[in-house]
Design a protein around this motif. Structure first.
Motif, PDB file in Angstrom:
ATOM      1  N   HIS A  13       0.832  -1.214   0.000  1.00  0.00           N
ATOM      2  CA  HIS A  13       0.000   0.000   0.000  1.00  0.00           C
ATOM      3  C   HIS A  13       0.859   1.253   0.000  1.00  0.00           C
ATOM      4  O   HIS A  13       2.061   1.197   0.229  1.00  0.00           O
ATOM      5  CB  HIS A  13      -0.909   0.006   1.241  1.00  0.00           C
ATOM      6  CG  HIS A  13      -0.129   0.068   2.528  1.00  0.00           C
ATOM      7  ND1 HIS A  13       0.467  -1.037   3.098  1.00  0.00           N
ATOM      8  CD2 HIS A  13       0.168   1.109   3.351  1.00  0.00           C
ATOM      9  CE1 HIS A  13       1.092  -0.688   4.207  1.00  0.00           C
ATOM     10  NE2 HIS A  13       0.937   0.609   4.388  1.00  0.00           N
TER      11      HIS A  13
ATOM     12  N   ASP B 176       0.853   4.999   2.073  1.00  0.00           N
ATOM     13  CA  ASP B 176       0.219   5.572   3.265  1.00  0.00           C
ATOM     14  C   ASP B 176      -0.658   6.758   2.862  1.00  0.00           C
ATOM     15  O   ASP B 176      -0.406   7.418   1.863  1.00  0.00           O
ATOM     16  CB  ASP B 176       1.279   6.018   4.275  1.00  0.00           C
ATOM     17  CG  ASP B 176       1.913   4.822   4.993  1.00  0.00           C
ATOM     18  OD1 ASP B 176       1.402   3.691   4.845  1.00  0.00           O
ATOM     19  OD2 ASP B 176       2.918   5.029   5.704  1.00  0.00           O
TER      20      ASP B 176
ATOM     21  N   HIS C 147       4.731   0.100  -0.249  1.00  0.00           N
ATOM     22  CA  HIS C 147       5.453  -0.765   0.698  1.00  0.00           C
ATOM     23  C   HIS C 147       4.571  -1.852   1.286  1.00  0.00           C
ATOM     24  O   HIS C 147       3.345  -1.822   1.161  1.00  0.00           O
ATOM     25  CB  HIS C 147       6.068   0.091   1.811  1.00  0.00           C
ATOM     26  CG  HIS C 147       5.056   0.869   2.619  1.00  0.00           C
ATOM     27  ND1 HIS C 147       4.433   2.012   2.141  1.00  0.00           N
ATOM     28  CD2 HIS C 147       4.538   0.670   3.857  1.00  0.00           C
ATOM     29  CE1 HIS C 147       3.603   2.480   3.058  1.00  0.00           C
ATOM     30  NE2 HIS C 147       3.637   1.671   4.112  1.00  0.00           N
TER      31      HIS C 147
END
Ligand SMILES: O=C(O)CCC(=O)C(=O)O
Ligand SMILES: [Fe+2]
Length: 309
Positions: free
Chosen positions: A182, A184, A239
């Protein structure tokens, strides 16, 4: 090629305007543009604080379930996180506005009504350290785009969400505890891990990169907020967490910077070559939108859907 740069940060030696500052700044901004992240080796972060923060983190997760669920917050992913579909082995607790001693005290009081001064001090010192790291990194970013005049108002609107994370031992299952890759939703995130590595970031070459543990290293990554603000110049770091060592419980700390109110791309970053890509948006409203959207796993370009031009 494709390696994530490591930059030394210390309040004492890295003075704005100095030769070393300008050099560090160049590496930081380039890394944020290329990969959406870089590693900060933080000389001001003592081994003592590293040990203390993870020792109190363990203490926190050992509290009874009834206590931990008291960590509530109306904003999504700002309170107690447990057994979320897709990440059943992950548990998280959050202190909103952790940069203030008052909020660290309130959280401590909620978890330990009889008090836990060691926890409170460690949490607030950790958040303060991140605050000063953010101040340096964002000064570099604003300066490099010629936006010095907007820096103070950015810092004034920045608030820190401090998240304590625990990844259960996968117990013989093929160890891949949080495979959901994903970006952030924050503006910028600061991640620190204890003894078990696991954080992986995608480099500009599309390879997963994992980093060696150092008690003074932080992975600093741009979130969707920064991507939109910079009009797409800075990447949001993609990440995931993948613990491969068997029989290990992994603890980590994430500090997420959110902007109070609206994020707007500065006019200076919009021109013929870079037409406006994102409309102004309220940061927390975007987080709520993300939280309520289906298929969050796939929500790679959700910011585009939310406020793309
Ligand atoms: O545990 C980590 O190192 C990363 C956690 C993370 O990516 C998140 O909470 O958004
Ligand atoms: Fe993340």
């Amino acid at each position: 090629m494709g390696k994530i740069p490591v930059v030394e940060f210390s309040n004492g030696s890295l003075v704005p305007g100095s030769e070393s500052w300008i050099q560090a700044s160049k590496i930081v901004v380039e890394a944020l543009q290329d990969h959406g992240c870089f590693i900060a080796e933080c000389k001001d972060f003592s081994l003592e604080l590293h040990d203390t923060i993870f020792s109190v983190t363990e203490e926190l997760f050992n509290l009874p379930h009834e206590t931990k669920i008291k960590n509530t917050n109306e904003k999504p992913s700002h309170g107690y996180i447990a057994k979320v579909p897709g990440t059943p082995l992950l548990e998280g607790l959050n202190i909103d506005h952790a940069e203030t001693l008052e909020e660290c005290r309130n959280f401590t009081q909620l978890m330990w009504p009889a008090g836990n001064d060691r926890f409170c001090k460690a949490a607030n010192s950790f958040a303060q350290l991140i605050k000063s790291l953010e101040a340096m990194v964002m000064r570099m970013v604003f300066e490099s785009y010629g936006l010095e005049k907007h820096y103070e108002s950015y810092m004034d609107a920045a608030t820190l969400l401090m998240r304590f994370l625990k990844y259960q031992n996968p117990d013989g299952i093929k160890a891949n505890v949080n495979p959901i890759a994903h970006t952030d939703k924050s503006f910028i995130s600061f991640l620190h891990q204890a003894n078990v590595r696991g954080l992986e970031v995608m480099t500009k070459d599309g390879e997963w990169f994992t980093f060696q543990l150092s008690p003074s290293a932080f992975m600093i990554m741009a979130g969707d907020g920064c991507l939109a603000w910079s009009n797409g110049r800075i990447k949001a770091c993609y990440h995931r967490v993948s613990v491969r060592d068997d029989n290990q419980v992994r603890y980590s700390l994430g500090v997420f910077s959110y902007q109070r109110g609206v994020i707007k791309t500065p006019d200076e970053l919009i021109n013929e070559e870079h037409p406006q890509q994102y409309k102004p948006f309220n940061h927390i409203d975007f987080l709520c939108y993300y939280d309520s959207s289906k298929g969050r796993e796939k929500a790679e370009s959700l910011i585009k859907t939310y406020c793309g031009v």
